[in-house]
Design an enzyme around this catalytic site. Structure first.
Site, PDB file in Angstrom:
ATOM      1  N   GLU A 209     -12.805  10.278  -7.532  1.00  0.00           N
ATOM      2  CA  GLU A 209     -12.074  11.587  -7.487  1.00  0.00           C
ATOM      3  C   GLU A 209     -12.366  12.003  -6.086  1.00  0.00           C
ATOM      4  O   GLU A 209     -13.374  12.691  -6.087  1.00  0.00           O
ATOM      5  CB  GLU A 209     -12.725  12.564  -8.781  1.00  0.00           C
ATOM      6  N   CYS A 243     -11.661  21.283  -4.332  1.00  0.00           N
ATOM      7  CA  CYS A 243     -11.038  20.059  -3.889  1.00  0.00           C
ATOM      8  C   CYS A 243      -9.522  19.908  -3.856  1.00  0.00           C
ATOM      9  O   CYS A 243      -8.595  19.423  -2.870  1.00  0.00           O
ATOM     10  CB  CYS A 243     -11.336  18.748  -4.582  1.00  0.00           C
TER      11      CYS A 243
HETATM   12  P1  NAD Z   1     -19.970  13.866  -0.732  1.00  0.00           P
HETATM   13  O1  NAD Z   1     -19.102  12.830  -0.651  1.00  0.00           O
HETATM   14  O2  NAD Z   1     -20.750  14.187   0.529  1.00  0.00           O
HETATM   15  O3  NAD Z   1     -21.129  13.782  -1.898  1.00  0.00           O
HETATM   16  C1  NAD Z   1     -20.957  13.558  -3.216  1.00  0.00           C
HETATM   17  C2  NAD Z   1     -22.083  12.745  -3.569  1.00  0.00           C
HETATM   18  O4  NAD Z   1     -22.389  11.566  -2.832  1.00  0.00           O
HETATM   19  C3  NAD Z   1     -23.476  13.441  -3.700  1.00  0.00           C
HETATM   20  O5  NAD Z   1     -24.029  13.384  -4.865  1.00  0.00           O
HETATM   21  C4  NAD Z   1     -24.389  12.860  -2.656  1.00  0.00           C
HETATM   22  O6  NAD Z   1     -25.582  12.684  -2.659  1.00  0.00           O
HETATM   23  C5  NAD Z   1     -23.536  11.422  -2.347  1.00  0.00           C
HETATM   24  N1  NAD Z   1     -23.756  10.689  -1.207  1.00  0.00           N
HETATM   25  C6  NAD Z   1     -23.425  11.216   0.197  1.00  0.00           C
HETATM   26  N2  NAD Z   1     -23.291  10.637   1.133  1.00  0.00           N
HETATM   27  C7  NAD Z   1     -23.692   9.253   0.614  1.00  0.00           C
HETATM   28  C8  NAD Z   1     -23.708   7.996   1.134  1.00  0.00           C
HETATM   29  N3  NAD Z   1     -23.772   7.692   2.407  1.00  0.00           N
HETATM   30  N4  NAD Z   1     -24.016   6.974   0.312  1.00  0.00           N
HETATM   31  C9  NAD Z   1     -24.018   7.073  -1.126  1.00  0.00           C
HETATM   32  N5  NAD Z   1     -23.857   8.496  -1.543  1.00  0.00           N
HETATM   33  C10 NAD Z   1     -23.811   9.577  -0.802  1.00  0.00           C
HETATM   34  O7  NAD Z   1     -19.169  15.156  -1.118  1.00  0.00           O
HETATM   35  P2  NAD Z   1     -19.348  16.645  -1.407  1.00  0.00           P
HETATM   36  O8  NAD Z   1     -19.557  17.425   0.195  1.00  0.00           O
HETATM   37  O9  NAD Z   1     -20.562  16.931  -2.335  1.00  0.00           O
HETATM   38  O10 NAD Z   1     -18.110  17.155  -2.050  1.00  0.00           O
HETATM   39  C11 NAD Z   1     -17.042  17.521  -1.214  1.00  0.00           C
HETATM   40  C12 NAD Z   1     -15.693  16.515  -1.088  1.00  0.00           C
HETATM   41  O11 NAD Z   1     -15.739  16.228  -2.476  1.00  0.00           O
HETATM   42  C13 NAD Z   1     -14.602  17.066  -0.682  1.00  0.00           C
HETATM   43  O12 NAD Z   1     -14.234  15.900  -0.142  1.00  0.00           O
HETATM   44  C14 NAD Z   1     -13.796  17.211  -1.963  1.00  0.00           C
HETATM   45  O13 NAD Z   1     -12.383  17.328  -1.677  1.00  0.00           O
HETATM   46  C15 NAD Z   1     -14.358  16.376  -2.758  1.00  0.00           C
HETATM   47  N6  NAD Z   1     -14.078  16.700  -4.229  1.00  0.00           N
HETATM   48  C16 NAD Z   1     -13.291  16.076  -5.049  1.00  0.00           C
HETATM   49  C17 NAD Z   1     -13.009  16.576  -6.472  1.00  0.00           C
HETATM   50  C18 NAD Z   1     -12.115  15.956  -7.227  1.00  0.00           C
HETATM   51  O14 NAD Z   1     -12.097  16.238  -8.197  1.00  0.00           O
HETATM   52  N7  NAD Z   1     -11.241  15.067  -6.719  1.00  0.00           N
HETATM   53  C19 NAD Z   1     -13.584  17.638  -6.995  1.00  0.00           C
HETATM   54  C20 NAD Z   1     -14.696  18.185  -5.904  1.00  0.00           C
HETATM   55  C21 NAD Z   1     -15.037  17.745  -4.858  1.00  0.00           C
END
Ligand code: NAD
Length: 456
Positions: A209, A243
């Site tokens: 997602e 998002c």
């Molecule tokens: P993110 O991808 O930075 O982080 C999400 C998760 O991934 C966190 O738990 C984090 O600890 C982990 N993570 C971060 N870097 C990592 C790496 N290098 N390796 C492994 N794990 C890692 O996202 P965010 O900043 O928490 O959220 C924002 C993003 O999420 C935006 O792009 C937004 O559009 C998206 N989003 C999508 C939905 C949806 O339902 N489609 C909902 C909310 C947010």
């Protein structure tokens, strides 16, 4: 306990088959409901601390939607679990056919910080309804809410059934090195790629997602007042950290000025003349995201808003005019309260532009023109969206939610969540009182003729 051991315990427990029973699932969904009710004050408080979310918004977009999802699953649990009968091919006479849902096993749920309650517990409901055990890694940025979620889960479930693991990137990477039976990831497209790569090592099925730039299009044949109100709502909810918030706006040039003035009116109506001081307007999650958003303000002219509060990490609801299509604000996902405005004359320009970019998670079209609606729906590719509204499609348990291409794969909510977290075994149950001989040797011209009749 180390991560390896946690996953091992979870798998051992799954293999005990306890989670398969209807009664078990029903009881645990109910336990989750009681826990959410009990922890509601702490959840509201932590959301205020992490994101400055007001109670109304927190209940509406986090706690309430999760309870609604729970109600849907509790009410339909029996029906969801029931093997689904399908037609039986004539070649399989005499017999019956059905699809039998089984849980994948141990599910990993990784969630982001912007709707930390909703995006952690909604997938969990799907996972538990389908009979899995779950390990949850909430975001390290929504630190207060992640802590309350951990406390609530610890207070409600045995650790071998549902376990919260806190941590940042390293913890996540260690988790992703383990073998899970399903991974449900919500977050950015870049991290989504890492998750998919890691999952491929064990051929683990995944849902991604993700995010992206979701356009909103406002045609000239439109109810301007309603459009402006609904766009203001969807864009500035959670300070734009949604998002599926409209990322940029394409407005027909004939109504641009009127539309902007209507948006401005709504922003004042929602958040007052000084939104930075409003008690219901949220903050940006952290300094890094605040700085990133601040820089976008240089990519155009702020015709509404554009002011910031460094100390409280707030950026006023902003409309950004005169943006270059090649600027960062038009390239990266904004994920904040800044809305670039682009005017257009022909819908073809808009459709071409959207088609030249990665497929968005959401698309919103405001129009009363059926031809334009048909063209946008058939010619633009995107995860899901609304005609004459924004973001509300996510709140319906009858509309599976998810992206496509770079905005994600797979979907959930309502019955679709149960399907997502289940593997469907296709079962053919044969009767033994008759055995159609045509498939067996020795072959003969008569058998060949019959085969030709069946298989065409
Ligand atoms: P993110 O991808 O930075 O982080 C999400 C998760 O991934 C966190 O738990 C984090 O600890 C982990 N993570 C971060 N870097 C990592 C790496 N290098 N390796 C492994 N794990 C890692 O996202 P965010 O900043 O928490 O959220 C924002 C993003 O999420 C935006 O792009 C937004 O559009 C998206 N989003 C999508 C939905 C949806 O339902 N489609 C909902 C909310 C947010």
């Amino acid at each position: 306990m180390n991560i390896k051991q946690i996953v091992k315990n979870s798998r051992t427990y799954f293999k005990s088959h306890e989670t398969l029973e209807y009664k078990f699932r029903k009881e645990n969904l109910n336990k989750l409901r009681l826990a959410i009710n009990k922890y509601e004050p702490q959840l509201l408080e932590s959301l205020k601390l992490d994101l400055g979310k007001n109670e109304h918004e927190s209940y509406m977009t986090e706690i309430g939607v999760v309870l609604k999802e729970l109600t849907y699953n509790e009410k339909r649990l029996k029906k969801l679990m029931k093997p689904k009968r399908v037609r039986t091919a004539v070649t399989d006479f005499p017999g019956s056919s059905f699809r039998y849902a089984e849980p994948f096993g141990v599910v990993l749920i990784i969630s982001p910080w912007n709707y930390p309650v909703n995006l952690t517990l909604s997938p969990l409901i799907g996972a538990l309804t389908a009979g899995n055990t779950a390990i949850i890694k909430p975001s390290e940025f929504s630190i207060n809410t992640s802590k309350v979620i951990e406390e609530m889960i610890l207070d409600t479930f045995e650790e071998k059934y549902v376990k919260v693991i806190q941590g940042g990137v390293e913890t996540n990477q260690e988790l992703l090195d383990q073998k899970f039976d399903y991974i449900f990831f919500t977050g950015s497209t870049n991290v989504g790629k890492i998750v998919m790569e890691k999952a491929s090592k064990h051929l683990t099925p995944i849902s991604l997602e993700l995010g992206g730039k979701s356009p909103v299009i406002v045609d000239k044949n439109v109810n301007i007042q309603v459009a402006a109100k609904r766009i203001t709502f969807g864009k500035y909810l959670n300070s734009g950290q949604t998002c599926i918030a409209p990322d940029y706006l394409y407005v027909h040039k004939d109504i641009k000025e009127e539309f902007i003035s209507e948006m401005n009116k709504n922003i004042i109506e929602f958040y007052g003349e000084k939104p930075l001081e409003s008690s219901i307007y949220g903050s940006i999650i952290n300094q890094r995201h605040f700085n990133r958003l601040k820089n976008y303000l240089n990519d155009g002219t702020s015709i509404v808003g554009g002011t910031i509060d460094e100390e409280n990490l707030r950026i006023a609801p902003t409309l950004l005019d005169s943006v270059e299509m090649s600027s960062l604000v038009m390239k990266e996902e904004i994920f904040g309260p800044i809305l670039p405005i682009i005017s257009y004359t022909e819908i073809d320009e808009v459709i071409d532009f959207i088609g030249s970019r990665p497929k968005p998670l959401a698309l919103y079209l405001f129009t009363e023109n059926a031809h334009i609606e048909k063209r946008v729906l058939s010619e633009c590719q995107f995860g899901g969206g609304c005609i004459n509204d924004t973001v509300m499609h996510i709140a319906s348990e009858y509309l599976p939610f998810g992206g496509v291409g770079e905005s994600g794969m797979g979907s959930y909510h309502g019955a679709k969540s149960f399907e997502t977290f289940s593997h469907y075994k296709s079962i053919l149950k044969k009767r033994t009182w008759f055995d159609l001989p045509v498939r067996y040797a020795p072959y003969s011209p008569v058998k060949k003729k019959l085969i030709k009749r069946f298989l065409k």
